[in-house]
Structures are given as C-alpha cells and as structure tokens.
Motif scaffolding. Sequence first.
Motif, PDB file in Angstrom:
ATOM      1  N   GLU A 132       0.809  -1.223   0.000  1.00 39.01           N
ATOM      2  CA  GLU A 132       0.000   0.000   0.000  1.00 39.01           C
ATOM      3  C   GLU A 132       0.842   1.273   0.000  1.00 39.01           C
ATOM      4  OE1 GLU A 132      -2.701  -0.229   3.266  1.00 39.01           O
ATOM      5  OE2 GLU A 132      -3.854  -1.854   2.371  1.00 39.01           O
ATOM      6  N   ALA A 133       2.164   1.150   0.019  1.00 37.57           N
ATOM      7  CA  ALA A 133       3.022   2.330   0.166  1.00 37.57           C
ATOM      8  C   ALA A 133       3.080   3.199  -1.092  1.00 37.57           C
ATOM      9  CB  ALA A 133       4.430   1.911   0.570  1.00 37.57           C
ATOM     10  N   LEU A 134       3.118   2.592  -2.255  1.00 36.98           N
ATOM     11  CA  LEU A 134       3.198   3.364  -3.498  1.00 36.98           C
ATOM     12  C   LEU A 134       1.776   3.642  -3.970  1.00 36.98           C
ATOM     13  CD1 LEU A 134       4.606   4.697  -5.870  1.00 36.98           C
ATOM     14  CD2 LEU A 134       4.999   2.409  -6.835  1.00 36.98           C
ATOM     15  N   ILE A 135       1.396   4.906  -3.881  1.00 30.61           N
ATOM     16  CA  ILE A 135       0.026   5.319  -4.209  1.00 30.61           C
ATOM     17  C   ILE A 135       0.042   6.018  -5.565  1.00 30.61           C
ATOM     18  CG2 ILE A 135      -1.937   6.713  -3.458  1.00 30.61           C
ATOM     19  CD1 ILE A 135      -0.782   6.462  -0.568  1.00 30.61           C
ATOM     20  N   LEU A 136      -0.893   5.615  -6.420  1.00 26.03           N
ATOM     21  CA  LEU A 136      -0.994   6.171  -7.770  1.00 26.03           C
ATOM     22  C   LEU A 136      -2.270   6.974  -7.940  1.00 26.03           C
ATOM     23  CD1 LEU A 136      -0.057   2.976  -9.835  1.00 26.03           C
ATOM     24  CD2 LEU A 136       1.474   4.652  -8.765  1.00 26.03           C
ATOM     25  N   ALA A 137      -2.191   7.982  -8.782  1.00 25.73           N
ATOM     26  CA  ALA A 137      -3.374   8.733  -9.213  1.00 25.73           C
ATOM     27  C   ALA A 137      -3.519   8.501 -10.713  1.00 25.73           C
ATOM     28  CB  ALA A 137      -3.221  10.221  -8.924  1.00 25.73           C
ATOM     29  N   GLU A 138      -4.733   8.131 -11.127  1.00 23.83           N
ATOM     30  CA  GLU A 138      -5.017   7.884 -12.543  1.00 23.83           C
ATOM     31  C   GLU A 138      -6.212   8.725 -12.973  1.00 23.83           C
ATOM     32  OE1 GLU A 138      -3.811   3.228 -13.116  1.00 23.83           O
ATOM     33  OE2 GLU A 138      -5.815   3.674 -12.334  1.00 23.83           O
ATOM     34  N   HIS A 139      -6.148   9.181 -14.190  1.00 24.80           N
ATOM     35  CA  HIS A 139      -7.263   9.883 -14.802  1.00 24.80           C
ATOM     36  C   HIS A 139      -7.520   9.233 -16.149  1.00 24.80           C
ATOM     37  CE1 HIS A 139      -9.134  13.161 -17.197  1.00 24.80           C
ATOM     38  NE2 HIS A 139      -9.873  13.214 -16.111  1.00 24.80           N
ATOM     39  N   ASP A 140      -8.711   8.688 -16.326  1.00 25.91           N
ATOM     40  CA  ASP A 140      -9.057   7.974 -17.562  1.00 25.91           C
ATOM     41  C   ASP A 140      -8.017   6.911 -17.908  1.00 25.91           C
ATOM     42  OD1 ASP A 140     -11.400   9.404 -17.886  1.00 25.91           O
ATOM     43  OD2 ASP A 140     -10.459  10.927 -19.160  1.00 25.91           O
ATOM     44  N   GLY A 141      -7.535   6.186 -16.886  1.00 26.90           N
ATOM     45  CA  GLY A 141      -6.583   5.110 -17.094  1.00 26.90           C
ATOM     46  C   GLY A 141      -5.147   5.551 -17.276  1.00 26.90           C
ATOM     47  N   GLU A 142      -4.894   6.852 -17.285  1.00 25.90           N
ATOM     48  CA  GLU A 142      -3.540   7.376 -17.465  1.00 25.90           C
ATOM     49  C   GLU A 142      -2.941   7.703 -16.097  1.00 25.90           C
ATOM     50  OE1 GLU A 142      -1.286  11.367 -19.169  1.00 25.90           O
ATOM     51  OE2 GLU A 142      -3.439  11.128 -19.492  1.00 25.90           O
ATOM     52  N   LEU A 143      -1.708   7.297 -15.877  1.00 26.15           N
ATOM     53  CA  LEU A 143      -1.002   7.622 -14.641  1.00 26.15           C
ATOM     54  C   LEU A 143      -0.672   9.114 -14.647  1.00 26.15           C
ATOM     55  CD1 LEU A 143       0.336   6.693 -12.015  1.00 26.15           C
ATOM     56  CD2 LEU A 143       2.373   6.124 -13.366  1.00 26.15           C
ATOM     57  N   VAL A 144      -1.174   9.839 -13.653  1.00 25.53           N
ATOM     58  CA  VAL A 144      -0.959  11.288 -13.599  1.00 25.53           C
ATOM     59  C   VAL A 144      -0.270  11.738 -12.312  1.00 25.53           C
ATOM     60  CG1 VAL A 144      -2.849  11.837 -15.181  1.00 25.53           C
ATOM     61  CG2 VAL A 144      -3.304  11.711 -12.721  1.00 25.53           C
ATOM     62  N   GLY A 145      -0.073  10.820 -11.349  1.00 25.25           N
ATOM     63  CA  GLY A 145       0.590  11.209 -10.116  1.00 25.25           C
ATOM     64  C   GLY A 145       0.987  10.020  -9.273  1.00 25.25           C
ATOM     65  N   THR A 146       2.006  10.229  -8.431  1.00 25.76           N
ATOM     66  CA  THR A 146       2.467   9.196  -7.509  1.00 25.76           C
ATOM     67  C   THR A 146       2.889   9.823  -6.190  1.00 25.76           C
ATOM     68  OG1 THR A 146       4.829   9.335  -8.085  1.00 25.76           O
ATOM     69  CG2 THR A 146       3.475   7.822  -9.394  1.00 25.76           C
ATOM     70  N   VAL A 147       2.869   9.021  -5.156  1.00 25.69           N
ATOM     71  CA  VAL A 147       3.535   9.349  -3.897  1.00 25.69           C
ATOM     72  C   VAL A 147       3.864   8.031  -3.214  1.00 25.69           C
ATOM     73  CG1 VAL A 147       1.463   9.542  -2.419  1.00 25.69           C
ATOM     74  CG2 VAL A 147       3.531  10.855  -1.858  1.00 25.69           C
ATOM     75  N   ILE A 148       4.994   7.994  -2.555  1.00 21.67           N
ATOM     76  CA  ILE A 148       5.337   6.844  -1.718  1.00 21.67           C
ATOM     77  C   ILE A 148       5.073   7.268  -0.279  1.00 21.67           C
ATOM     78  CG2 ILE A 148       7.151   5.290  -0.910  1.00 21.67           C
ATOM     79  CD1 ILE A 148       8.509   5.688  -3.651  1.00 21.67           C
ATOM     80  N   ALA A 149       4.228   6.509   0.392  1.00 25.33           N
ATOM     81  CA  ALA A 149       3.846   6.777   1.783  1.00 25.33           C
ATOM     82  C   ALA A 149       4.366   5.628   2.641  1.00 25.33           C
ATOM     83  CB  ALA A 149       2.328   6.913   1.900  1.00 25.33           C
ATOM     84  N   GLY A 150       5.607   5.734   3.043  1.00 20.94           N
ATOM     85  CA  GLY A 150       6.235   4.674   3.814  1.00 20.94           C
ATOM     86  C   GLY A 150       6.045   4.861   5.307  1.00 20.94           C
ATOM     87  N   PHE A 151       5.883   3.749   6.001  1.00 21.12           N
ATOM     88  CA  PHE A 151       5.742   3.781   7.465  1.00 21.12           C
ATOM     89  C   PHE A 151       6.610   2.671   8.024  1.00 21.12           C
ATOM     90  CE2 PHE A 151       3.307   2.590  11.393  1.00 21.12           C
ATOM     91  CZ  PHE A 151       3.581   3.753  12.107  1.00 21.12           C
ATOM     92  N   ASP A 152       7.516   3.027   8.910  1.00 23.98           N
ATOM     93  CA  ASP A 152       8.433   2.033   9.466  1.00 23.98           C
ATOM     94  C   ASP A 152       8.012   1.546  10.847  1.00 23.98           C
ATOM     95  OD1 ASP A 152       9.101   4.139  11.178  1.00 23.98           O
ATOM     96  OD2 ASP A 152      11.039   4.519  10.234  1.00 23.98           O
ATOM     97  N   GLY A 153       6.795   1.886  11.246  1.00 22.71           N
ATOM     98  CA  GLY A 153       6.311   1.511  12.561  1.00 22.71           C
ATOM     99  C   GLY A 153       6.565   2.587  13.597  1.00 22.71           C
ATOM    100  N   TRP A 154       7.359   3.563  13.241  1.00 19.49           N
ATOM    101  CA  TRP A 154       7.709   4.655  14.137  1.00 19.49           C
ATOM    102  C   TRP A 154       7.404   6.008  13.499  1.00 19.49           C
ATOM    103  CZ3 TRP A 154       8.775   5.398  19.055  1.00 19.49           C
ATOM    104  CH2 TRP A 154       9.440   6.548  19.455  1.00 19.49           C
ATOM    105  N   ARG A 155       7.864   6.194  12.268  1.00 17.86           N
ATOM    106  CA  ARG A 155       7.683   7.463  11.580  1.00 17.86           C
ATOM    107  C   ARG A 155       7.042   7.241  10.211  1.00 17.86           C
ATOM    108  NH1 ARG A 155      11.452  11.712  13.731  1.00 17.86           N
ATOM    109  NH2 ARG A 155      11.423  11.084  15.897  1.00 17.86           N
ATOM    110  N   CYS A 156       6.393   8.286   9.733  1.00 17.65           N
ATOM    111  CA  CYS A 156       5.752   8.285   8.413  1.00 17.65           C
ATOM    112  C   CYS A 156       6.635   9.085   7.462  1.00 17.65           C
ATOM    113  CB  CYS A 156       4.375   8.938   8.500  1.00 17.65           C
ATOM    114  SG  CYS A 156       3.310   8.237   9.759  1.00 17.65           S
ATOM    115  N   HIS A 157       6.919   8.526   6.307  1.00 17.15           N
ATOM    116  CA  HIS A 157       7.833   9.167   5.367  1.00 17.15           C
ATOM    117  C   HIS A 157       7.194   9.280   3.988  1.00 17.15           C
ATOM    118  CE1 HIS A 157      10.912   8.488   8.403  1.00 17.15           C
ATOM    119  NE2 HIS A 157      10.515   7.234   8.446  1.00 17.15           N
ATOM    120  N   LEU A 158       7.328  10.425   3.374  1.00 16.09           N
ATOM    121  CA  LEU A 158       6.787  10.679   2.040  1.00 16.09           C
ATOM    122  C   LEU A 158       7.925  10.883   1.052  1.00 16.09           C
ATOM    123  CD1 LEU A 158       4.059  13.129   3.258  1.00 16.09           C
ATOM    124  CD2 LEU A 158       3.613  10.938   2.149  1.00 16.09           C
TER     125      LEU A 158
END
Length: 141
Positions: free
Chosen positions: A46-72
């Motif tokens: 679930e860490a690599l989050i994608l945004a799609e518009h009409d099936g086209e990839l238009v954005g990404t973010v990696i939302a990593g969590f190590d159990g202690w801190r949240c990292h983008l």
Amino acid sequence: MTELRIRAAAPADVDAVLGFWKVAAEGTSISDDRDGVERLVARDPEALILAEHDGELVGTVIAGFDGWRCHLYRLAVHPQRRRLGIGSALLAAAEERFVRLGGRRGDAMVLQRNETAHHVWRAAGYRSEEHWRRWVKPLSG
C-alpha cells in the motif's frame, strides 16, 4: 478534472511508474529502478500510491511507514496536470494511510534545489526543518 482514481500500485505498474518518474519527478534516486520499485511494492503493497485519470497515470507518492515514523517520497504529478488537485489528493490518501497505521507525524524528503516542491509542501501544511532539509506535519488521528 473529471474522475480521479487513487489506488495502491501493483507489481504490473512498475514499468509505468518508472517511465512516469522520468517525465514528472525532479531528479532521480538510487532506488529508481525495477528492483527498487518491485521491492517496495512487495514489502509494503500500500506504500506506493498512484493517481489515474481515464486510465492514465498522472501522479504518484510513496507513503512509507516504518512503525515509528511516516515518510513521504516521490510526490510527482505530470507536468501538464499540475495545479488540478492531484498532488493534494495523493497527500490526503497518504495521510489517511498514516493515520490508519497509527502514525503521528509525517515527513517528506525533498530535493533542496526543487523550489517548486518547497512551495507545494508549505501549501499542504508542512513546515521545513532546515537542519534536516525535510518537511514535517503533525497528523491527527
């Protein structure tokens, strides 16, 4: 913009993500290769989050969590799709994930020379911690 779909990346998305980052991301990382992205998706689906518009990839973010801190990492929006709310939607999805996981503070790694990104993070409610060169935001849960 019409319907924007936010979803977690699947193994089949790796090549599209790597191609997208060449167009939309500022700079590269040592992890910007097939092995690195495959390892990320396998370890935390679930860490690599994608945004799609009409099936086209238009954005990404990696939302990593190590159990202690949240990292983008790798917040990227296609240059022709910026300022349409895609980045905000990706950050909202990342922050929701962090709250579900029990995270209380998120930080973002941003290239120091990427002034455009610094404005984006500030507008999203993050503040710069100059001694770390990262952006942080307390998360409510």
